[in-house]
Scaffold this active site. Structure first.
Site, PDB file in Angstrom:
ATOM      1  N   TYR A  44      -7.961   5.030   2.808  1.00 57.84           N
ATOM      2  CA  TYR A  44      -7.304   5.461   1.566  1.00 57.84           C
ATOM      3  C   TYR A  44      -7.066   6.972   1.557  1.00 57.84           C
ATOM      4  CZ  TYR A  44      -8.454   0.690   0.466  1.00 57.84           C
ATOM      5  OH  TYR A  44      -8.523  -0.674   0.528  1.00 57.84           O
TER       6      TYR A  44
ATOM      7  N   TYR B 220     -25.621  12.914  16.582  1.00 54.41           N
ATOM      8  CA  TYR B 220     -25.079  11.668  16.025  1.00 54.41           C
ATOM      9  C   TYR B 220     -23.979  11.042  16.873  1.00 54.41           C
ATOM     10  CZ  TYR B 220     -27.343  13.109  11.658  1.00 54.41           C
ATOM     11  OH  TYR B 220     -28.249  13.494  10.713  1.00 54.41           O
TER      12      TYR B 220
ATOM     13  N   ASP C  60       5.652  -7.479   5.282  1.00 56.45           N
ATOM     14  CA  ASP C  60       5.667  -8.591   4.327  1.00 56.45           C
ATOM     15  C   ASP C  60       6.636  -8.322   3.181  1.00 56.45           C
ATOM     16  OD1 ASP C  60       3.840 -10.116   5.704  1.00 56.45           O
ATOM     17  OD2 ASP C  60       2.110  -9.274   4.657  1.00 56.45           O
TER      18      ASP C  60
ATOM     19  N   GLY D  18       0.823  -1.218   0.000  1.00 56.85           N
ATOM     20  CA  GLY D  18       0.000   0.000   0.000  1.00 56.85           C
ATOM     21  C   GLY D  18       0.850   1.257   0.000  1.00 56.85           C
TER      22      GLY D  18
ATOM     23  N   ARG E 295      -4.531  -2.238   9.511  1.00 55.92           N
ATOM     24  CA  ARG E 295      -4.455  -3.702   9.505  1.00 55.92           C
ATOM     25  C   ARG E 295      -4.573  -4.251  10.924  1.00 55.92           C
ATOM     26  NH1 ARG E 295      -3.047  -6.549   4.986  1.00 55.92           N
ATOM     27  NH2 ARG E 295      -1.743  -5.068   3.915  1.00 55.92           N
TER      28      ARG E 295
ATOM     29  N   GLU F 244      -8.978  -1.056  12.341  1.00 53.69           N
ATOM     30  CA  GLU F 244      -9.397  -1.886  11.204  1.00 53.69           C
ATOM     31  C   GLU F 244      -9.447  -3.384  11.524  1.00 53.69           C
ATOM     32  OE1 GLU F 244      -7.966  -1.266   6.808  1.00 53.69           O
ATOM     33  OE2 GLU F 244      -6.501  -2.497   7.827  1.00 53.69           O
TER      34      GLU F 244
ATOM     35  N   ARG G  90      -3.310   7.798   2.820  1.00 54.19           N
ATOM     36  CA  ARG G  90      -2.066   7.138   2.392  1.00 54.19           C
ATOM     37  C   ARG G  90      -1.237   7.966   1.427  1.00 54.19           C
ATOM     38  NH1 ARG G  90      -3.498   0.922   1.073  1.00 54.19           N
ATOM     39  NH2 ARG G  90      -4.158   1.806  -0.916  1.00 54.19           N
TER      40      ARG G  90
ATOM     41  N   ARG H 218       1.032  -5.863  -4.810  1.00 52.61           N
ATOM     42  CA  ARG H 218       1.231  -6.697  -3.620  1.00 52.61           C
ATOM     43  C   ARG H 218       1.708  -8.104  -3.954  1.00 52.61           C
ATOM     44  NH1 ARG H 218      -0.369  -4.564   0.947  1.00 52.61           N
ATOM     45  NH2 ARG H 218      -1.938  -2.926   0.944  1.00 52.61           N
TER      46      ARG H 218
ATOM     47  N   LYS I 151       8.383   1.055   5.222  1.00 49.64           N
ATOM     48  CA  LYS I 151       7.208   1.850   4.834  1.00 49.64           C
ATOM     49  C   LYS I 151       5.941   1.191   5.335  1.00 49.64           C
ATOM     50  CE  LYS I 151       4.632   0.121   2.396  1.00 49.64           C
ATOM     51  NZ  LYS I 151       3.588  -0.575   1.631  1.00 49.64           N
ATOM     52  N   THR I 152       5.001   1.892   5.828  1.00 57.38           N
ATOM     53  CA  THR I 152       3.607   1.491   5.994  1.00 57.38           C
ATOM     54  C   THR I 152       2.908   2.474   6.924  1.00 57.38           C
ATOM     55  OG1 THR I 152       1.983  -0.136   6.718  1.00 57.38           O
ATOM     56  CG2 THR I 152       4.075  -0.280   7.843  1.00 57.38           C
ATOM     57  N   ILE I 153       1.718   2.875   6.511  1.00 57.42           N
ATOM     58  CA  ILE I 153       0.933   3.781   7.356  1.00 57.42           C
ATOM     59  C   ILE I 153       0.504   3.078   8.642  1.00 57.42           C
ATOM     60  CG2 ILE I 153       0.033   5.062   5.367  1.00 57.42           C
ATOM     61  CD1 ILE I 153      -2.741   3.590   6.271  1.00 57.42           C
ATOM     62  N   ASP I 154       0.532   1.724   8.631  1.00 54.30           N
ATOM     63  CA  ASP I 154       0.027   0.966   9.786  1.00 54.30           C
ATOM     64  C   ASP I 154       0.887   1.161  11.033  1.00 54.30           C
ATOM     65  OD1 ASP I 154      -1.650   0.063   7.833  1.00 54.30           O
ATOM     66  OD2 ASP I 154      -0.829  -1.963   7.751  1.00 54.30           O
TER      67      ASP I 154
HETATM   68  P1  FBP Z   1       0.940  -2.042   3.664  1.00 53.92           P
HETATM   69  O1  FBP Z   1       1.029  -2.986   4.814  1.00 53.92           O
HETATM   70  O2  FBP Z   1       1.317  -2.628   2.376  1.00 53.92           O
HETATM   71  O3  FBP Z   1       1.680  -0.764   3.949  1.00 53.92           O
HETATM   72  O4  FBP Z   1      -0.597  -1.629   3.494  1.00 53.92           O
HETATM   73  C1  FBP Z   1      -1.246  -0.818   4.369  1.00 53.92           C
HETATM   74  C2  FBP Z   1      -2.741  -0.782   4.180  1.00 53.92           C
HETATM   75  O5  FBP Z   1      -3.123   0.553   3.988  1.00 53.92           O
HETATM   76  C3  FBP Z   1      -3.485  -1.406   5.366  1.00 53.92           C
HETATM   77  O6  FBP Z   1      -3.698  -0.482   6.394  1.00 53.92           O
HETATM   78  C4  FBP Z   1      -4.756  -1.902   4.737  1.00 53.92           C
HETATM   79  O7  FBP Z   1      -5.297  -2.984   5.446  1.00 53.92           O
HETATM   80  C5  FBP Z   1      -4.304  -2.331   3.374  1.00 53.92           C
HETATM   81  O8  FBP Z   1      -3.184  -1.527   3.054  1.00 53.92           O
HETATM   82  C6  FBP Z   1      -5.349  -2.151   2.303  1.00 53.92           C
HETATM   83  O9  FBP Z   1      -4.879  -2.756   1.151  1.00 53.92           O
HETATM   84  P2  FBP Z   1      -5.335  -2.481  -0.331  1.00 53.92           P
HETATM   85  O10 FBP Z   1      -4.619  -1.239  -0.774  1.00 53.92           O
HETATM   86  O11 FBP Z   1      -4.826  -3.682  -1.063  1.00 53.92           O
HETATM   87  O12 FBP Z   1      -6.805  -2.317  -0.313  1.00 53.92           O
END
Ligand code: FBP
Length: 565
Positions: A434, A259, A193, A101, A268, A327, A437, A162, A217-220
């Site tokens: 999304y 609300y 991964d 991602g 993730r 998530e 990111r 991926r 790298k990863t926003i997670d």
């Molecule tokens: P990475 O682990 O590849 O950085 O992906 C992060 C992520 O944004 C997760 O938070 C999310 O679960 C996943 O990608 C969503 O994947 P996709 O872009 O395939 O819908």
């Protein structure tokens, strides 16, 4: 207004179509200080690397040494540190790819690599990730090509995917690309991964004279290695974007006064994103998956927590609020975790791939014991089918597709009505993922990634392999380091089998960040003490901040960072 002026305006507006909006032009000018060892006379200088005494090893190191004999021997699982050098390598050919991602700052990694390679070495960009590497889909990146992408968000300069490079045939295709482009090094910009994949490729390519370097790298935020990798890049930008939106919603709640917003946040399995956004915004309820697992809370106990908050706020005249949901939360609720595990084993079965979704639901239901069957059939159809969707190429359940926020709304609605039928409860659901990111990187992500690129590029041209590039000491000027990939790898059960993977860094319940959250959350649940942090700041004093969770966990005295001078 004259026609001439109108024409001038139209011309300006058309310029925006080629990434020349005033904002995009201005961000390219954001200053990018560099770590001392990479700087010489106001320009760049390629350092060398020295072995340190620090060894990195995850659980099951013997198994890892057997699985990665070449890189384990080459790196000795020891951390390297950058040291000044007067001699810069020349004639090296390196390729870079994005994997997984997108995350803000990827373009700066490429810019850093390109610039540290300088005119004496060649950089190739691999189009569309690991699949592009197998296809040999590469193009040469010139020194001036990176000027336009500097400080811009997204991965669109190269694209990503991926695909997992796993079979002997996949490896042979990678080798063909290495030979075709005469590569000395490959840099994989990816998450846990993808860096695991980088380790496998590094081990395979070792006898062929091509090194492989990873970049975290990863926003997670789940690729962290203590002080060595305080955070993966992209996390700061994503959480500041989500915090702006959540802050805006929080500001709306006591304005419209009607609300309850159930907001699922990407990330993730780990809850780092939810925890960071909670610290920045103070919602009434934030679920932390790791705590749910630790306390072995059942689905109904989690719902009880949310419903009690709704009812007690209503008793104080507050019929609004925000619930943050990580998530991956449902994978951490013990009974659903068992169901997910069963679904993983089921999905690995031979006859599943060709079965229709209705067929999968029926077959899976029949494979379960009566307790699990009751749980599965009691879930909304939207959740049942998502549990039985194809896994990604790394064997992960695609948790971003599971509408857990809708499940919590449905169950909370029922429970609130049981507890007090008079309570007004109007829920709305959101999923922010999304959106965060690909925004323009925060100053932290911009500077961090540019320096990560410098480190990765220097490692590649120095012929190193089996390392992840790192920038440590982010509060005191920064230090370029290399972390041995094999030392991070352990065994995990996925898709019905044991796999060697980099261990995901989850939220630790004894960490300073979680402890601070724990000490404040009751106050946030009782009344509206929310904070609306506003848009991320790229200029001015507020632009110099790291994520709150990172500052707390590093024991920093402030939110500021200092990389370079
Ligand atoms: P990475 O682990 O590849 O950085 O992906 C992060 C992520 O944004 C997760 O938070 C999310 O679960 C996943 O990608 C969503 O994947 P996709 O872009 O395939 O819908």
């Amino acid at each position: 207004m004259t026609m001439t002026n109108e024409k001038a305006l139209v011309d300006q507006l058309i310029l925006f179509e080629s990434h020349q909006s005033p904002f995009e032009c201005a961000i390219r000018g954001i200053e990018l200080p560099v770590i001392a060892e990479f700087e010489h006379d106001g320009g760049l200088s390629c350092p060398d690397f020295e072995i340190t005494n620090r060894v990195v090893e995850a659980d099951g190191a013997d198994l890892t040494r057997d699985a990665f004999p070449n890189i384990s021997r080459l790196t000795g699982n020891q951390v390297l540190t950058a040291v000044r050098s007067d001699v810069a390598p020349i004639g090296k050919r390196v390729a870079v790819l994005f994997s997984g991602g997108p995350a803000a700052g990827g373009h700066n990694v490429v810019a850093g690599i390109r610039r540290i390679l300088g005119a004496g070495n060649t950089l190739f960009g691999v189009k569309a990730g690991p699949l592009g590497l197998m296809k040999g889909d590469c193009f040469e990146i010139g020194l001036s090509d990176v000027d336009a992408i500097l400080n811009t968000g997204g991965f669109d300069f190269l694209g990503s995917d991926r695909t997992k490079i796993k079979t002997a045939d996949d490896m042979a295709r990678v080798l063909a690309t290495v030979q075709k482009f005469k590569l000395d090094g490959i840099i994989v910009v990816g998450g846990d991964d993808s860096n695991t994949n980088a380790a496998f490729i590094a081990d395979f390519l070792a006898p062929h004279g091509c090194g492989v370097i990873g970049v975290p790298k990863t926003i997670d935020g789940d690729l962290q290695v203590g002080d060595l990798v305080p955070i993966s890049f992209g996390f700061d930008t994503a959480t500041k974007i989500y915090s702006e939106i959540v802050g805006n919603i929080l500001q709306d709640t006591p304005s419209s006064r009607k609300y309850w917003h159930f907001i699922k946040l990407m990330g993730r399995s780990a809850s780092h994103v939810a925890l960071e956004v909670a610290l920045q915004t103070h919602p009434a309820v934030t679920l932390i998956s790791e705590e749910i697992a630790d306390k072995k809370l059942s689905l109904s106990q989690v719902v009880e927590q949310i419903a009690s908050a709704v009812v007690s706020r209503a008793a104080n005249g507050i019929n609004h609020g925000v619930v943050l949901i990580p998530e991956g939360v449902i994978e951490f609720i013990p009974e659903i975790k068992a169901l997910v595990r069963a679904s993983n084993e089921f999905m690995a079965g031979d006859d599943v791939a060709t079965a229709s979704m209705a067929g999968r639901v029926e077959m899976f239901g029949k494979s379960l014991n009566s307790e699990m069957k009751t749980l599965f059939t009691g879930l909304p159809e939207s959740i049942q089918t998502k549990l039985l969707m194809d896994r990604d190429s790394h064997g992960n359940l695609q948790v971003s597709q599971i509408p857990s926020e809708e499940l919590f709304i449905e169950l909370t609605e029922k429970r609130v009505a049981e507890l007090d039928p008079g309570v007004k409860f109007a829920p709305l659901n959101h999923f922010f993922g999304y959106e965060g990111r690909c925004g323009a990187p925060t100053r932290f992500d911009a500077v961090y990634t540019y320096n990560l690129g410098l480190v990765a590029g220097a490692l590649a041209v120095r012929g190193k392999s089996g390392y992840m590039a790192g920038v440590t000491a982010i509060g005191s000027g920064g230090k370029g380091i290399a972390i041995p990939l094999a030392g991070l790898i352990t065994t995990e059960r996925r898709s019905g089998g044991d796999h060697m993977v980099i261990k995901k860094a989850l939220v630790e319940l004894d960490s300073p960040a979680f402890k601070f959250f724990e000490s404040r959350r009751e106050a946030w649940a009782r009344s509206d003490v929310f904070s609306s942090p506003g848009p991320r700041q790229l200029w001015g004093p507020l632009g110099n901040q790291v994520p709150m969770t990172v500052a707390l966990n590093l024991g920093s005295e402030s939110l500021s960072f200092l990389i370079g001078k």
